[in-house]
Structure formats: C-alpha cells, structure tokens
Enzyme design. Structure first.
Site, mmCIF file in Angstrom:
data_model
loop_
_atom_site.group_PDB
_atom_site.id
_atom_site.type_symbol
_atom_site.label_atom_id
_atom_site.label_comp_id
_atom_site.label_asym_id
_atom_site.label_seq_id
_atom_site.Cartn_x
_atom_site.Cartn_y
_atom_site.Cartn_z
ATOM 1 N N GLY A 8 0.828 -1.195 0.000
ATOM 2 C CA GLY A 8 0.000 0.000 0.000
ATOM 3 C C GLY A 8 0.862 1.244 0.000
ATOM 4 O O GLY A 8 2.021 1.212 0.408
ATOM 5 N N GLY A 12 0.545 5.590 0.788
ATOM 6 C CA GLY A 12 -0.307 6.660 1.299
ATOM 7 C C GLY A 12 0.329 7.989 1.008
ATOM 8 O O GLY A 12 1.311 8.077 0.274
ATOM 9 N N SER A 66 4.905 4.446 2.363
ATOM 10 C CA SER A 66 4.598 3.215 1.650
ATOM 11 C C SER A 66 4.656 2.081 2.665
ATOM 12 O O SER A 66 5.468 2.123 3.577
ATOM 13 C CB SER A 66 5.629 2.939 0.569
ATOM 14 O OG SER A 66 5.789 4.071 -0.227
ATOM 15 N N VAL A 67 3.809 1.095 2.471
ATOM 16 C CA VAL A 67 3.758 0.000 3.429
ATOM 17 C C VAL A 67 4.171 -1.291 2.741
ATOM 18 O O VAL A 67 3.690 -1.611 1.663
ATOM 19 C CB VAL A 67 2.351 -0.149 4.026
ATOM 20 C CG1 VAL A 67 2.346 -1.238 5.083
ATOM 21 C CG2 VAL A 67 1.890 1.171 4.610
ATOM 22 N N LYS A 125 6.068 0.325 7.569
ATOM 23 C CA LYS A 125 5.638 1.564 6.938
ATOM 24 C C LYS A 125 6.841 2.493 6.828
ATOM 25 O O LYS A 125 7.408 2.909 7.836
ATOM 26 C CB LYS A 125 4.553 2.195 7.794
ATOM 27 C CG LYS A 125 3.991 3.483 7.248
ATOM 28 C CD LYS A 125 3.038 4.046 8.260
ATOM 29 C CE LYS A 125 1.784 4.559 7.615
ATOM 30 N NZ LYS A 125 0.797 4.978 8.615
ATOM 31 N N ASP A 175 -8.554 11.120 10.675
ATOM 32 C CA ASP A 175 -8.616 10.618 9.300
ATOM 33 C C ASP A 175 -9.227 9.220 9.275
ATOM 34 O O ASP A 175 -8.691 8.305 8.667
ATOM 35 C CB ASP A 175 -7.206 10.622 8.687
ATOM 36 C CG ASP A 175 -7.249 10.578 7.155
ATOM 37 O OD1 ASP A 175 -8.343 10.780 6.591
ATOM 38 O OD2 ASP A 175 -6.194 10.322 6.549
#
Ligand SMILES: *[C@@H]1O[C@H](CO)[C@@H](O)[C@H](O)[C@H]1NC(C)=O
Ligand SMILES: *[C@@H]1O[C@H](CO)[C@@H](O)[C@H](O)[C@H]1NC(C)=O
Ligand SMILES: *[C@@H]1O[C@H](CO)[C@@H](O)[C@H](O)[C@H]1NC(C)=O
Ligand SMILES: *[C@@H]1O[C@H](CO)[C@@H](O)[C@H](O)[C@H]1NC(C)=O
Ligand SMILES: *[C@@H]1O[C@H](CO)[C@@H](O)[C@H](O)[C@H]1NC(C)=O
Ligand SMILES: *[C@@H]1O[C@H](CO)[C@@H](O)[C@H](O)[C@H]1NC(C)=O
Length: 938
Positions: free
Chosen positions: A712, A714, A718-719, A734, A842
């Site tokens: 993933g 964001g 990045s993860v 992360k 969020d």
C-alpha cells in the site's frame, strides 16, 4: 440476541440448501452420509479466500478433496478433516457430527465463528480435535464428554466463555483452553480425567482455589494456570504430581507460603513460574533439587531469606528471575550463591533487581556464563566499585545497575560490548569522567543521571549514530554542550540538567529534528537561545530554566507545534513575549518566571490560562488576560515614566522573591522525588519487548523494499510486508517518504499517538526504526503487526471472479456488525483513554485494517492529535490541521476552520458506518445536488 437471529437465519438457509442437495443426490459416491456432511460443511463456510475448497466438487472423489483423508478399506469412510490456516470463515456445520468414522478434526487458525456444534459429541472414534486460533464463542459443549476416544482437545485462542466442563472425555490426555474468556472455578471432577497429561487454562478468568483433587492426576506433565484470578494457598496436592515438567501459577492472587519441599517433590520440573502473586515466606531452598530447571521465575512476590548457596546444582538454568522480592544478601555467606551460579553454564538472564542486596558484589560474579545477555542488579543497596566481573560478559544486551550506591569510575572496557542496547547506571555515586569509549556502543540508551561524574561530556558521544536517550543530569559535569549530540539522527531525549555546563548552547541544536525532550535546567549556560531551535519540530519539552541565558525569546518557538512544556524561568531574558507562543495548541505549561521581559503579554492560547502560565518576576510585563492580574499597558507605561517604585514595593518585591525562591526549592525537591518514583517504576526489568530493528534488518525483511512486498502507499508513506527474525513474524513496515512535506511530522504524530495506547481494535506498533539509509539519507519506518485481511475499503469494493462474473465479495451482516463494533470500540478508547484524548482525524475505510479473524483494527495515525484539554478551545485560532482529513469523511465544520475535536471523528465514524452497510463511498458520483450519504440512508 442478534447472534441468535443470525444463527436462525443461517439454519433456515442450511435447511433449504440441504433440501436441494438431497433432491440432486447422485449415487457416484460410495457413502452418501460423508459426502452430504462435507457438502453441508462447505456450505456453512462464507469466506474461502485461498479457494482451498475448490476441489470439493462432484467431479472429484471426496477422498481426494483438499484436507480430507479416508481409510483405505471399503467402504472408504472419512477419517480425517484437516484444514488449517486457510482464512476460512463461517460456522462449523453440525453435520460434521455425521462423519461417524472421523478420527481427526483439525480446523485451527481460521475464522470460524459461532458455537462448537454439540453434535461433535456423536463422534465416538474422534481422537484429536484442534480448533485453536479461531473466533469461536459460547461454552464448550458438554456432549464432548461422550467422545470416548478423544485424547487431544485444543480450543485455545478463541472467545469461548462458560466454564471448564465438569465432565471431560474419559481418555483425554491434553486439554488446551488458554486465551479464552472462560470463568468459573476448576471443577474437582477434573480428577476423573485420569489420563490427563497436559492441562493449560492460562489467560482466562478462572477464579477460586486450585482443587486438591488435581493430586489424582498422577501423570500430569504440564499444568499452566497463569494469568487468571486464582486465589488461596499453594495447593499441597500439587506435590504429588511428580511427573510435572512445567508448572505455571504466575499472575494470579495466590498467597501464603510455598511448600518448602517443592523441589524435592517435583524433581522433573523444567519450567516453574510463580511470578506476580502474593506469596511470602522464605525462598524454598529445595528448588535446587529440581535439577532439570531451565526457567525459574519467582519475581514480584514477597519472598524473604537468601538465595541458596547450592543454586549451582541447577546446571541447566537459562533464566533466573528473583526481582522485586525481599531477598537479602548482607554478608559473605549470604552472597555465596554467586560463586555457585558459575555452574549454570547456560544462564542467559539473571535478575536480582529490587531486593535487599547489600555491599559489594563478589568478584565471583565474573565466573558466570559467558552467554549472559541480561543482568539486572538495580534497586538494591549495592556499593563499592563498578563490579569488575562484568568484564567477562561481552554478550550483554541490557545491564542495569541503577539505584544503588556504587562509587568509583566507570570502566573503559564497557565500550567494547558491542551488543549492549541499554545501560542504566543512574542514581549511584559514580565519579570520574564519562568514558569516551561509550561512543563505540552504537545502539545504546544511556542513563547515567544522578551520579557524580566530572569532566566534560565526551565529544565523541556525537558518533553514536543510533543513540536515542542520553541522560547525564545531576552530575558534576562542566564545559560546553557538545554540538555533535544534536546531529545524531536518532536522538529523542537529551537530559543534561543540574550540572555545571557553561558557554553557549550551540546553534547546531537546530539539527535535532527528532528530539522530543531537551533538559538543560540548572547549568551555567549563557548567551542567546539559538533561534535555530525553531527547526526542532518534534520538541515537546524544553527546559532551559536556571541558567544565565540572555537576549530575546526566539520567535521561532512559535513553530514548535508539538510543544507541551516550555520552561525559560530564572534566566536573564529580555525583550517581549513572542505572540507566536500563543499559537502553540498543545502547550500545557509556560514558565517565564524571573527574567527581564517587558511589554504586552499576548492574550490568546496558553496566555488565557492563568494556572498554566507563569510570568511573575518580570517587572516590565503588562496587559494579558485579566486573570493574570498584570497592570494594563497604558497604565504601566505612564506609571513607569512618571514614578519610581513606591516604598511599599521596594520591600514587597524582594520579599516576594524570597518567598517564591523558597517555594521553588520545595517544588524542585518534591519534583525530584516524584521523578525518582516515576523512573524507578519504569526501571529496567525483563519485559518481552520487541527487539530494535535497524535499516539493514528492514531491507532484509522486505527483500530490499521490493515491489512484490509493497502492500500500500499513502500520502506520506509506503507500506511493505516483511518477515523479521527467524521468518516467524510477518509484519507490516511503513516507510515514510521524508521528502514529502509533512512526512516527518506524520511519523512523529503516529509514534506519539501509538506509544501509549493498546487496544485489540488498534493496529499495534511493534517497533520503530529511525536511522540512515544506504545512501546516507534519513530513514524512518514503523513496524506493525501484519493485518492479513487487508483494509476495509478493499473488502467493500474489490470484486472477485465468481463463475466468470465479477461480483463483490459477500460480507455477512454479522461480520459488518462486528467490524462496526470494533471500530467504535477503538474510537471510544482513543477518545477516552487515561493518557488523554487522541483524535484520529482521518477515519475512513482504507485506514481500517482486518486481521485473519476479520477483526477490525484502526490504523494510520499520521494526522492524529493528542488533545490536551477541551477547555483549550479557542474558536478564533484556526487549527493547522483543518480540512486535512479526507474529503467525504471530514466533518463539515473542519472546512469552516473549526478545531480538531473528537466530535469530528464521530462524524467520520458515522459516514463509515453507513458506508459499511450500503456499500457506497461518500464520494460516489450519485451523491451530488445536495444528496449526501446520510440523506440517502435516511
Ligand atoms: C455409509 O456408512 C454407514 C455406516 O457404516 C452405513 O450405515 C451406510 O449405509 C453407508 N452408506 C452408503 C451409501 O454406503
Ligand atoms: C446429519 O446431521 C444433521 C445435523 O446435525 C441432522 O439434521 C441430520 O439428520 C443428519 N443426517 C444423517 C443422515 O444422519
Ligand atoms: C495458533 O497460532 C499461533 C501463532 O499465532 C501458532 O504458533 C500456533 O501453532 C497456532 N496453533 C495451532 C494449533 O495451529
Ligand atoms: C467421577 O465420576 C463418577 C461417575 O463416573 C462420579 O460419581 C464422581 O463423582 C466423579 N468424581 C468427581 C470428583 O466428580
Ligand atoms: C508484601 O508485604 C508488604 C507488607 O510486608 C505488603 O504491604 C505488600 O503488599 C506485599 N506485597 C506483595 C506483592 O505481596
Ligand atoms: C555443578 O553442576 C553439576 C552438573 O553439571 C552438578 O553435578 C554439581 O553438583 C554442580 N556443582 C555445584 C557446586 O553445584
């Protein structure tokens, strides 16, 4: 109630389905009962992410189905069903009770929910039943007692409640029930299960006494009852269980004395833990006769007496933990045990911390195993020089000598211990210089405060490229503050208070971008406070009081958004109070007492709060909020220009100064005591912390951050998926893209938010890595538990290829509800936990992650804010995080420049709630012309 309704609903479905099947039954299978039962079992599974049951179809013989084994003789009946770790979700169908020839049923590490079907009690041939690591509920069916062949029953790691069944299968050998929600007492009838060899009920809420009837289980080898609510005395009956190899009574409320012949009666013990109970009395010396002991943990009780001098007979000992008792060693004889310990050649961890050990540590300490990694001697009354024997333990990872009375110098050779991660020498009477060799210990946390070190702070400490904490407060150090320590990219805490440091604070302090705490109080630092400090965006606590700083307060302090405490009192600062300080939303305490500040005091932010703002002793200040009781500025200026100080003030001001000084001395004394208490609680001890990881470890874990491991990306990070340590721990790493503006802050926000929180519906942070990457750039990453279920956004909107038609995956009502409840639980915890209120800012489906059991975990705290107090609300100051959430989920008042508030999280939660049930994103094209998701749902 709801479960029952859903259950009934499912039953209706099953009934309907079985009717259909019976209608189309074919005769291609030798035994229809088995075939039908397995198909029913498959039907009750609602999620099969790895398509493990794809082979379960009509064209394949059922004995060739994945996980199914049949006996070879005709008729070929099913004897084993083994489907482990496949992510299967759903109920366990009661039809399994019709597999009359089944000998082994193993469904561990899936997401089976609901109750264990009581029909399993019909399986007379069943020998092993493994249902560990699921989310099963309800109580253990009493019918299982009828499984007369059952030998192994593992139900650990579920959500089972009820009690331990009074009637157990007569031939049961292993009963594993740990980590459930089982209550009640241990039934005395357990004695009827005479074949029992292993019994574990740890991590439940079993109460009452340990029944004497256990004595009849003569073959018992393992008895783990730790982390329950058991009370009463140590049951003497246990002494009859001479086959025991593992005994765990830890973390209960057991009291009284431990039988003195324990070790004689249980000669085969390898693991014995009595830690964290209320046991008292003399430490039983018979322990030494249990010569197979590898782990002996009797920490945190009230044991007295001495460590037996024959302890060396435990030659296989790996870990010996006696910390936090009242064990004494005052003379040579009582210290004899140390030379005996030399016989324990496999010893890796030894803690004697927090006892009544006195005097010099014998030199024989040096004869202990070279494998020693953890040595805790803190919080005793040890004296004499630094124990020289420690030189023989080059593999030490943690060394704690804190809170003793050690004197003399700290030896130079300590710098050669390349594995040392934590060194605590604080609160002793060590003298001499801080050895410069300590700068070779690259991953150290150094706690050297409250000693009598002299000389300079070694400049070479600046070479410690992964130092996190440097605490040398309350010593007799002099000279300059070495500028190099501010360039250590990992440093989070610098404590140099209460020394004799002089000269200027170097402008390089501005390099310490990740510094959280800077304590320089009570030195002789002079000159201007460097305005570069405004670049240390992570700072939360700045204490520069009681020095001789002059010049103005840097306006750049207004950039330190995370600042909570600013203490500049008792210096020679001049000029005005920068209004920018009023913009610091998290500031809790502002201390400017006794400087030479003048001019108008701002009226916003912290300045409104008279109990948090201390500005007395500055003669030139005026204005400010009315509760500060300062003269108004117009009066002040005319007054000062026309009059000299009236006589009454000439007396009153010095008097007031003296009184405040007295108050301050008392305050400092009290504060120091409080601080000592605080540190002593967090003093070093065994605690299974996740190890530190380096950039290299993470490169290895993620195959060099390879694309195939990317799960993933964001806004700031990045993860990656990775495997750390022996390939066992799958974690999510992360990595923050530090070039992106705000990434640094989001790293810090996330660290701070997650540092103190723990909840089953929050993503758990395992460790952090802050270092330099291979090309010399800053590198920051957080390591989390890996969430194999992906995120909720994916679950809601990804499609799966079913019969060539793209379909959204099925999510049952129960699953949706459980996700909603999980998220609600997490938010309630964040908003109302005892560390203060955390606002997530969020909340949206892509930040809600799912584990193997479809349990929701809220993650991504990049925008989170720790809320200090709601009375801080200042509607005129526009929050810096306003409208930074995600469109569609962010509360409308953010758009209008409102404050960060828990209410806004609740708004986002509401949107997510509707979205989970109607499967429409709030930014879906259909929501326009005034139609919002809420209106639509209405
Ligand atoms: C399956 O096995 C059971 C038990 O042995 C037996 O009663 C039944 O008749 C068998 N059914 C078929 C179709 O072979
Ligand atoms: C199999 O089990 C189900 C549920 O336990 C039951 O309703 C059904 O009658 C059983 N069928 C046979 C053939 O035994
Ligand atoms: C349950 O999960 C743990 C890891 O969380 C694993 O070590 C254990 O082997 C699993 N138990 C079974 C019976 O599969
Ligand atoms: C053991 O079982 C027998 C009957 O099978 C019962 O009478 C007895 O009470 C049981 N023992 C205990 C301690 O409950
Ligand atoms: C130990 O004993 C003291 C009194 O001697 C008591 O106050 C304390 O609570 C006891 N602690 C434990 C862990 O039993
Ligand atoms: C040392 O260990 C051996 C077994 O390795 C044991 O036989 C001996 O008694 C021990 N010696 C002492 C002094 O405890």
């Amino acid at each position: 109630m709801k479960d029952a309704v859903i259950g009934q609903f499912l039953l209706v479905l099953i009934a309907a389905a079985s009717a259909t099947i019976q209608a189309v039954t074919t005769s291609t299978h030798s035994n229809q009962t088995d075939w039908l039962s397995l198909l029913e079992f498959k039907k009750a599974i609602i999620l099969d992410p790895e398509r493990a049951l794809a082979s379960w179809n009509e064209s394949t013989h059922l004995c060739d189905w994945e996980g199914v084994s049949c006996r070879t003789r005709d008729p070929r009946r099913v004897v084993s069903l083994h489907l482990a770790n496949l992510g299967l979700a759903g109920h366990i169908s009661p039809w399994l009770g019709n597999l009359t020839f089944l000998r082994n049923l193993a469904l561990p590490t899936n997401t089976f929910t609901g109750e264990i079907p009581s029909s399993l009690g019909r399986l007379r041939r069943l020998q092993t039943l493994f249902l560990s690591n699921n989310t099963l509920q309800g109580s253990i069916p009493t019918s299982l007692a009828n499984c007369s062949s059952l030998k192994v029953l593992w139900l650990n790691n579920n959500g089972l409640d009820g009690q331990i069944p009074a009637d157990l299968p007569p031939n049961l050998q292993q009963l594993q029930l740990s980590t459930n929600d089982i209550g009640g007492t241990i039934p005395p009838s357990i004695a009827n299960a005479t074949a029992l060899r292993k019994l574990s009920c740890a991590f439940n809420r079993i109460e009452g006494r340990i029944p004497d009837e256990l004595a009849e289980l003569g073959g018992l080898e393992i008895l783990y009852l730790g982390s329950n609510l058991l009370a009463g005395m140590f049951p003497p009956a246990i002494l009859n269980l001479s086959s025991l190899t593992g005994l765990g009574f830890n973390t209960n409320m057991l009291s009284g004395e431990v039988p003195s012949d324990l070790g004689n009666s249980l000669p085969n013990l390898q693991i014995l833990s009595l830690a964290q109970n209320l046991f008292h009395g003399k430490l039983p010396h018979s322990f030494v006769n249990a010569s197979s002991l590898r782990v002996l943990d009797i920490s945190t009780n009230n044991f007295t007496g001495v460590v037996p001098s024959s302890i060396g007979r435990l030659s296989k000992l790996v870990k010996l933990n006696i910390e936090t008792n009242k064990v004494q060693a005052r003379n040579k004889q009582e210290w004899d045990f140390v030379s005996s310990l030399a016989n324990c050649t496999e010893l890796q961890g030894l803690s004697l911390a927090s006892n009544l050990l006195e005097g010099q540590v014998p030199n024989s300490l040096g004869n202990l195993s070279i494998n020693l990694q953890y040595l805790f001697l803190g919080q005793n009354r040890l004296a004499g020089n630094f124990p020289s024997g420690i030189a023989n333990f080059p593999n030490l990872i943690i060394l704690g000598l804190d809170y003793n009375r050690f004197t003399g110098v700290v030896p130079h050779w300590l710098g050669a211990f390349k594995f040392l991660q934590k060194l605590s020498l604080s609160t002793n009477m060590f003298t001499g210089n801080i050895p410069s060799s300590l700068s070779n210990l690259s991953q150290l946390i150094e706690l050297l405060d409250t000693n009598q070190f002299i000389g300079h702070i070694p400049i070479s400490l600046g070479n410690l490229q992964s130092l996190e904490t440097l605490s040398v407060s309350s010593n007799k150090l002099h000279g300059r503050v070495p500028e190099g320590i501010f360039s250590i990219s990992t440093i989070r805490e610098i404590g140099l208070s209460s020394n004799n440091l002089d000269g200027q604070l170097p402008a390089e302090v501005g390099n310490a971008k990740q510094l959280v705490i800077l304590l320089l109080s009570a030195n002789k630092l002079s000159g201007d406070i460097p305005s570069t400090m405004g670049a240390c965006k992570s700072l939360e606590d700045i204490e520069l009081d009681s020095n001789i700083f002059s010049g103005n307060i840097p306006v750049s302090f207004g950039n330190l958004f995370g600042l909570k405490v600013l203490n500049l009192s008792y210096n020679n600062l001049t000029g005005s109070v920068p209004a920018s300080i009023g913009n610091l939303q998290h500031l809790e305490q502002l201390d400017l007492l006794f400087n030479h500040l003048e001019g108008k005091v701002p009226v916003h932010g912290i300045f409104k709060n008279a109990t948090a703002t201390h500005i007395d002793g500055n003669q030139g200040l005026c204005g400010g909020a009315s509760n500060l009781h300062l003269p108004s500025c117009s009066v002040m200026s005319s007054y000062l220009s026309k009059h000299r100080l009236p006589v009454i003030l000439k007396v009153a001001i010095p008097l007031a100064c003296m009184l405040s000084l007295l108050a301050m001395v008392i305050f400092v004394l009290l504060w120091q005591r409080k601080n000592h208490l605080k540190t002593s609680i967090s003093s070093l001890s065994f605690d299974g912390k996740f190890p530190k990881v380096s950039y290299k470890d993470l490169v290895r874990a993620t195959d060099g951050f390879s694309l195939s491991n990317l799960i993933g990306t964001g806004r700031y990070s990045s993860v990656y998926r990775g495997k750390i340590l022996q390939e066992e721990n799958v974690v999510a790493v992360k990595v923050f893209c530090l070039e992106t503006r705000g990434a640094q802050r989001s790293f810090i926000a996330e660290c701070n938010a997650l540092r103190n929180v723990r909840h089953r519906n929050l993503v758990r942070i395992l460790t952090a890595c802050s270092s330099i990457d291979s090309s010399g750039n800053d590198f920051k990453a957080l390591v989390y538990e890996f969430m194999p279920g992906g995120d909720l956004h994916n679950l809601l909107y990804s499609t799966e290829d079913n019969d060539n038609s793209l379909k959204r995956s099925y999510i049952s009502l129960a699953q949706r509800l459980s996700i909603v409840v999980g998220v609600a639980d997490a938010m309630a915890y964040l908003h109302h936990n005892h560390h203060g209120s955390i606002v997530h800012c969020d909340l949206k489906p892509s930040n809600i992650l799912l584990d193997n059991d479809m349990v929701a975990h809220v993650g991504d705290f990049a925008l989170a804010r720790l809320q200090v107090s709601s009375s801080f609300g200042d509607s005129t100051s526009v929050s810096s995080v306003a409208i930074r959430g995600t469109i569609g989920y962010v509360a409308p008042e953010y758009g209008a420049g409102g404050q960060v508030s828990t209410a806004a999280d609740v708004y986002s939660f509401g949107v997510v709630l509707l979205e989970i049930f109607i499967r429409k994103s709030p930014t879906d094209g259909m929501f326009k012309d005034g139609l919002s998701i809420a209106k639509f749902a209405e």
